[in-house]
Design a protein around this motif. Structure first.
Motif, PDB file in Angstrom:
ATOM      1  N   ASP A  77       0.847  -1.185   0.000  1.00  0.00           N
ATOM      2  CA  ASP A  77       0.000   0.000   0.000  1.00  0.00           C
ATOM      3  C   ASP A  77       0.885   1.239   0.000  1.00  0.00           C
ATOM      4  O   ASP A  77       2.022   1.196   0.464  1.00  0.00           O
ATOM      5  N   LEU A  78       0.321   2.325  -0.479  1.00  0.00           N
ATOM      6  CA  LEU A  78       0.977   3.620  -0.314  1.00  0.00           C
ATOM      7  C   LEU A  78       0.656   4.029   1.122  1.00  0.00           C
ATOM      8  O   LEU A  78      -0.503   4.264   1.448  1.00  0.00           O
ATOM      9  N   ILE A  79       1.666   4.040   1.994  1.00  0.00           N
ATOM     10  CA  ILE A  79       1.349   4.306   3.397  1.00  0.00           C
ATOM     11  C   ILE A  79       1.805   5.669   3.889  1.00  0.00           C
ATOM     12  O   ILE A  79       1.428   6.094   4.974  1.00  0.00           O
ATOM     13  N   GLY A  80       2.587   6.353   3.077  1.00  0.00           N
ATOM     14  CA  GLY A  80       3.001   7.668   3.541  1.00  0.00           C
ATOM     15  C   GLY A  80       3.758   8.470   2.505  1.00  0.00           C
ATOM     16  O   GLY A  80       4.067   7.991   1.420  1.00  0.00           O
ATOM     17  N   ILE A  81       4.030   9.686   2.905  1.00  0.00           N
ATOM     18  CA  ILE A  81       4.743  10.653   2.077  1.00  0.00           C
ATOM     19  C   ILE A  81       5.942  11.132   2.897  1.00  0.00           C
ATOM     20  O   ILE A  81       5.809  11.331   4.105  1.00  0.00           O
ATOM     21  N   TYR A  82       7.073  11.293   2.255  1.00  0.00           N
ATOM     22  CA  TYR A  82       8.193  11.896   2.982  1.00  0.00           C
ATOM     23  C   TYR A  82       8.609  13.185   2.288  1.00  0.00           C
ATOM     24  O   TYR A  82       8.392  13.354   1.091  1.00  0.00           O
ATOM     25  N   HIS A  83       9.170  14.097   3.055  1.00  0.00           N
ATOM     26  CA  HIS A  83       9.794  15.279   2.468  1.00  0.00           C
ATOM     27  C   HIS A  83      10.872  15.768   3.419  1.00  0.00           C
ATOM     28  O   HIS A  83      10.956  15.322   4.559  1.00  0.00           O
ATOM     29  N   SER A  84      11.718  16.664   2.912  1.00  0.00           N
ATOM     30  CA  SER A  84      12.837  17.116   3.736  1.00  0.00           C
ATOM     31  C   SER A  84      12.649  18.569   4.149  1.00  0.00           C
ATOM     32  O   SER A  84      11.929  19.324   3.497  1.00  0.00           O
ATOM     33  N   HIS A  85      13.306  18.923   5.247  1.00  0.00           N
ATOM     34  CA  HIS A  85      13.380  20.309   5.705  1.00  0.00           C
ATOM     35  C   HIS A  85      14.844  20.719   5.727  1.00  0.00           C
ATOM     36  O   HIS A  85      15.564  20.389   6.672  1.00  0.00           O
ATOM     37  N   PRO A  86      15.308  21.413   4.694  1.00  0.00           N
ATOM     38  CA  PRO A  86      16.708  21.839   4.656  1.00  0.00           C
ATOM     39  C   PRO A  86      16.993  22.902   5.728  1.00  0.00           C
ATOM     40  O   PRO A  86      16.306  23.917   5.776  1.00  0.00           O
ATOM     41  N   ASP A  87      17.996  22.635   6.555  1.00  0.00           N
ATOM     42  CA  ASP A  87      18.415  23.541   7.626  1.00  0.00           C
ATOM     43  C   ASP A  87      17.254  23.955   8.544  1.00  0.00           C
ATOM     44  O   ASP A  87      17.165  25.102   8.982  1.00  0.00           O
ATOM     45  N   CYS A  88      16.385  23.011   8.803  1.00  0.00           N
ATOM     46  CA  CYS A  88      15.207  23.255   9.633  1.00  0.00           C
ATOM     47  C   CYS A  88      14.901  21.968  10.395  1.00  0.00           C
ATOM     48  O   CYS A  88      15.213  20.876   9.916  1.00  0.00           O
ATOM     49  N   ASP A  89      14.259  22.111  11.550  1.00  0.00           N
ATOM     50  CA  ASP A  89      13.853  20.929  12.305  1.00  0.00           C
ATOM     51  C   ASP A  89      12.786  20.120  11.559  1.00  0.00           C
ATOM     52  O   ASP A  89      12.101  20.651  10.697  1.00  0.00           O
ATOM     53  N   ALA A  90      12.647  18.862  11.980  1.00  0.00           N
ATOM     54  CA  ALA A  90      11.657  17.971  11.352  1.00  0.00           C
ATOM     55  C   ALA A  90      10.289  18.139  11.989  1.00  0.00           C
ATOM     56  O   ALA A  90       9.673  17.189  12.455  1.00  0.00           O
ATOM     57  N   TYR A  91       9.806  19.384  12.030  1.00  0.00           N
ATOM     58  CA  TYR A  91       8.471  19.655  12.578  1.00  0.00           C
ATOM     59  C   TYR A  91       7.458  19.598  11.442  1.00  0.00           C
ATOM     60  O   TYR A  91       7.831  19.458  10.272  1.00  0.00           O
ATOM     61  N   PHE A  92       6.182  19.662  11.786  1.00  0.00           N
ATOM     62  CA  PHE A  92       5.134  19.644  10.764  1.00  0.00           C
ATOM     63  C   PHE A  92       4.560  21.051  10.680  1.00  0.00           C
ATOM     64  O   PHE A  92       3.893  21.521  11.606  1.00  0.00           O
ATOM     65  N   SER A  93       4.824  21.742   9.588  1.00  0.00           N
ATOM     66  CA  SER A  93       4.429  23.145   9.474  1.00  0.00           C
ATOM     67  C   SER A  93       2.942  23.278   9.157  1.00  0.00           C
ATOM     68  O   SER A  93       2.275  22.308   8.787  1.00  0.00           O
ATOM     69  N   THR A  94       2.419  24.483   9.287  1.00  0.00           N
ATOM     70  CA  THR A  94       1.012  24.755   8.962  1.00  0.00           C
ATOM     71  C   THR A  94       0.738  24.403   7.501  1.00  0.00           C
ATOM     72  O   THR A  94      -0.290  23.821   7.172  1.00  0.00           O
ATOM     73  N   THR A  95       1.685  24.750   6.630  1.00  0.00           N
ATOM     74  CA  THR A  95       1.550  24.415   5.206  1.00  0.00           C
ATOM     75  C   THR A  95       1.533  22.904   5.030  1.00  0.00           C
ATOM     76  O   THR A  95       0.725  22.367   4.270  1.00  0.00           O
ATOM     77  N   ASP A  96       2.437  22.211   5.740  1.00  0.00           N
ATOM     78  CA  ASP A  96       2.466  20.745   5.667  1.00  0.00           C
ATOM     79  C   ASP A  96       1.107  20.172   6.064  1.00  0.00           C
ATOM     80  O   ASP A  96       0.600  19.253   5.431  1.00  0.00           O
ATOM     81  N   LEU A  97       0.540  20.733   7.115  1.00  0.00           N
ATOM     82  CA  LEU A  97      -0.745  20.260   7.629  1.00  0.00           C
ATOM     83  C   LEU A  97      -1.857  20.496   6.600  1.00  0.00           C
ATOM     84  O   LEU A  97      -2.659  19.605   6.304  1.00  0.00           O
ATOM     85  N   GLN A  98      -1.861  21.690   6.028  1.00  0.00           N
ATOM     86  CA  GLN A  98      -2.897  22.026   5.040  1.00  0.00           C
ATOM     87  C   GLN A  98      -2.820  21.144   3.801  1.00  0.00           C
ATOM     88  O   GLN A  98      -3.827  20.828   3.184  1.00  0.00           O
ATOM     89  N   ASN A  99      -1.587  20.758   3.427  1.00  0.00           N
ATOM     90  CA  ASN A  99      -1.413  19.941   2.225  1.00  0.00           C
ATOM     91  C   ASN A  99      -1.380  18.447   2.521  1.00  0.00           C
ATOM     92  O   ASN A  99      -1.006  17.656   1.668  1.00  0.00           O
TER      93      ASN A  99
END
Ligand SMILES: [Zn+2]
Length: 138
Positions: A77-99
Protein backbone atom coordinates in the motif's frame (compact mmCIF):
# COMPACT_ATOMS: atom_id res chain seq x y z
CA UNK A 1 4.18 3.21 14.86
CA UNK A 2 6.08 3.21 11.61
CA UNK A 3 9.23 1.30 10.78
CA UNK A 4 11.34 2.10 7.72
CA UNK A 5 13.55 -0.70 6.42
CA UNK A 6 17.20 0.01 5.64
CA UNK A 7 16.93 0.13 1.86
CA UNK A 8 14.05 2.64 1.57
CA UNK A 9 15.60 4.66 4.40
CA UNK A 10 18.85 4.98 2.44
CA UNK A 11 16.88 6.03 -0.66
CA UNK A 12 15.10 8.75 1.35
CA UNK A 13 18.24 10.13 3.00
CA UNK A 14 20.20 10.09 -0.29
CA UNK A 15 17.31 11.88 -2.03
CA UNK A 16 17.08 14.53 0.70
CA UNK A 17 20.84 15.15 0.57
CA UNK A 18 20.87 15.31 -3.23
CA UNK A 19 18.15 17.98 -3.44
CA UNK A 20 19.60 20.08 -0.60
CA UNK A 21 19.23 23.09 -0.18
CA UNK A 22 15.82 22.41 -1.70
CA UNK A 23 13.09 20.20 -0.29
CA UNK A 24 12.63 16.72 -1.70
CA UNK A 25 9.49 14.62 -1.59
CA UNK A 26 8.54 11.05 -2.26
CA UNK A 27 6.24 8.14 -1.55
CA UNK A 28 6.62 5.34 1.01
CA UNK A 29 5.26 1.92 0.11
CA UNK A 30 4.80 -0.96 2.45
CA UNK A 31 2.44 -2.98 4.56
CA UNK A 32 0.16 -2.21 7.49
CA UNK A 33 -0.22 -4.73 10.26
CA UNK A 34 -2.65 -3.51 12.91
CA UNK A 35 -1.16 -0.29 14.23
CA UNK A 36 2.28 -1.01 12.85
CA UNK A 37 3.38 0.18 9.44
CA UNK A 38 6.37 -1.25 7.66
CA UNK A 39 7.96 0.79 4.85
CA UNK A 40 9.60 -1.54 2.36
CA UNK A 41 10.15 0.77 -0.58
CA UNK A 42 10.63 4.50 -1.11
CA UNK A 43 9.98 6.19 -4.43
CA UNK A 44 11.61 9.58 -5.05
CA UNK A 45 9.14 11.97 -6.69
CA UNK A 46 9.60 15.41 -8.24
CA UNK A 47 9.09 18.50 -6.18
CA UNK A 48 6.58 20.21 -8.48
CA UNK A 49 6.37 23.46 -6.53
CA UNK A 50 6.96 26.31 -8.97
CA UNK A 51 8.31 28.86 -6.50
CA UNK A 52 11.33 28.63 -4.20
CA UNK A 53 11.73 24.97 -3.25
CA UNK A 54 13.92 25.59 -0.21
CA UNK A 55 10.89 25.73 2.07
CA UNK A 56 8.10 24.15 0.09
CA UNK A 57 7.21 21.02 -1.80
CA UNK A 58 4.31 20.00 -3.94
CA UNK A 59 3.42 16.56 -5.23
CA UNK A 60 1.74 16.04 -8.57
CA UNK A 61 -1.49 14.08 -8.03
CA UNK A 62 -0.63 11.87 -11.03
CA UNK A 63 2.74 10.96 -9.46
CA UNK A 64 0.93 9.91 -6.29
CA UNK A 65 -1.54 7.83 -8.29
CA UNK A 66 1.37 6.12 -10.05
CA UNK A 67 3.03 5.38 -6.70
CA UNK A 68 -0.25 4.02 -5.39
CA UNK A 69 -0.58 1.76 -8.42
CA UNK A 70 3.06 0.61 -8.10
CA UNK A 71 2.34 -0.32 -4.48
CA UNK A 72 -0.74 -2.37 -5.38
CA UNK A 73 1.09 -4.10 -8.23
CA UNK A 74 3.63 -5.30 -5.66
CA UNK A 75 1.10 -6.31 -3.02
CA UNK A 76 1.76 -3.26 -0.87
CA UNK A 77 0.00 0.00 0.00
CA UNK A 78 0.98 3.62 -0.31
CA UNK A 79 1.35 4.31 3.40
CA UNK A 80 3.00 7.67 3.54
CA UNK A 81 4.74 10.65 2.08
CA UNK A 82 8.19 11.90 2.98
CA UNK A 83 9.79 15.28 2.47
CA UNK A 84 12.84 17.12 3.74
CA UNK A 85 13.38 20.31 5.70
CA UNK A 86 16.71 21.84 4.66
CA UNK A 87 18.41 23.54 7.63
CA UNK A 88 15.21 23.26 9.63
CA UNK A 89 13.85 20.93 12.31
CA UNK A 90 11.66 17.97 11.35
CA UNK A 91 8.47 19.65 12.58
CA UNK A 92 5.13 19.64 10.76
CA UNK A 93 4.43 23.14 9.47
CA UNK A 94 1.01 24.75 8.96
CA UNK A 95 1.55 24.41 5.21
CA UNK A 96 2.47 20.74 5.67
CA UNK A 97 -0.74 20.26 7.63
CA UNK A 98 -2.90 22.03 5.04
CA UNK A 99 -1.41 19.94 2.22
CA UNK A 100 -1.64 16.66 4.11
CA UNK A 101 -4.09 13.74 3.96
CA UNK A 102 -5.30 12.18 7.21
CA UNK A 103 -4.81 8.62 5.99
CA UNK A 104 -1.05 8.86 5.40
CA UNK A 105 2.03 9.00 7.61
CA UNK A 106 4.19 12.04 6.91
CA UNK A 107 7.89 11.58 7.51
CA UNK A 108 9.96 14.76 7.66
CA UNK A 109 13.76 14.53 7.38
CA UNK A 110 15.82 17.36 8.79
CA UNK A 111 18.90 18.00 6.65
CA UNK A 112 21.39 20.33 8.28
CA UNK A 113 24.22 21.74 6.15
CA UNK A 114 23.63 19.00 3.60
CA UNK A 115 23.76 16.09 6.07
CA UNK A 116 20.96 14.06 7.62
CA UNK A 117 20.25 15.27 11.14
CA UNK A 118 16.99 13.74 12.47
CA UNK A 119 13.52 12.69 11.35
CA UNK A 120 9.97 12.59 12.68
CA UNK A 121 6.76 11.00 11.48
CA UNK A 122 3.43 12.84 11.74
CA UNK A 123 -0.18 11.75 11.63
CA UNK A 124 -2.62 14.52 10.67
CA UNK A 125 -6.14 14.35 12.15
CA UNK A 126 -9.22 14.23 9.87
CA UNK A 127 -9.72 17.99 9.97
CA UNK A 128 -6.04 18.60 9.20
CA UNK A 129 -5.80 20.95 12.17
CA UNK A 130 -3.34 18.96 14.30
CA UNK A 131 -0.71 16.33 13.56
CA UNK A 132 0.41 13.90 16.26
CA UNK A 133 3.93 12.57 16.35
CA UNK A 134 4.10 8.90 15.44
CA UNK A 135 6.73 6.55 16.82
CA UNK A 136 9.35 6.14 14.10
CA UNK A 137 12.15 3.63 13.76
CA UNK A 138 14.67 3.34 10.92
ZN1 LIG B 1 7.47 20.57 5.51
Amino acid sequence: MIRIETEPWQVMVAHARRTYPNECCGAMLGTIDGDGKNVREAIALDNAFEGAQAARYELRPEDLLKADKAARDRGMDLIGIYHSHPDCDAYFSTTDLQNSCPWYSFVVLSIQKGEFHHANSWLPNVDQTVADKEELTY
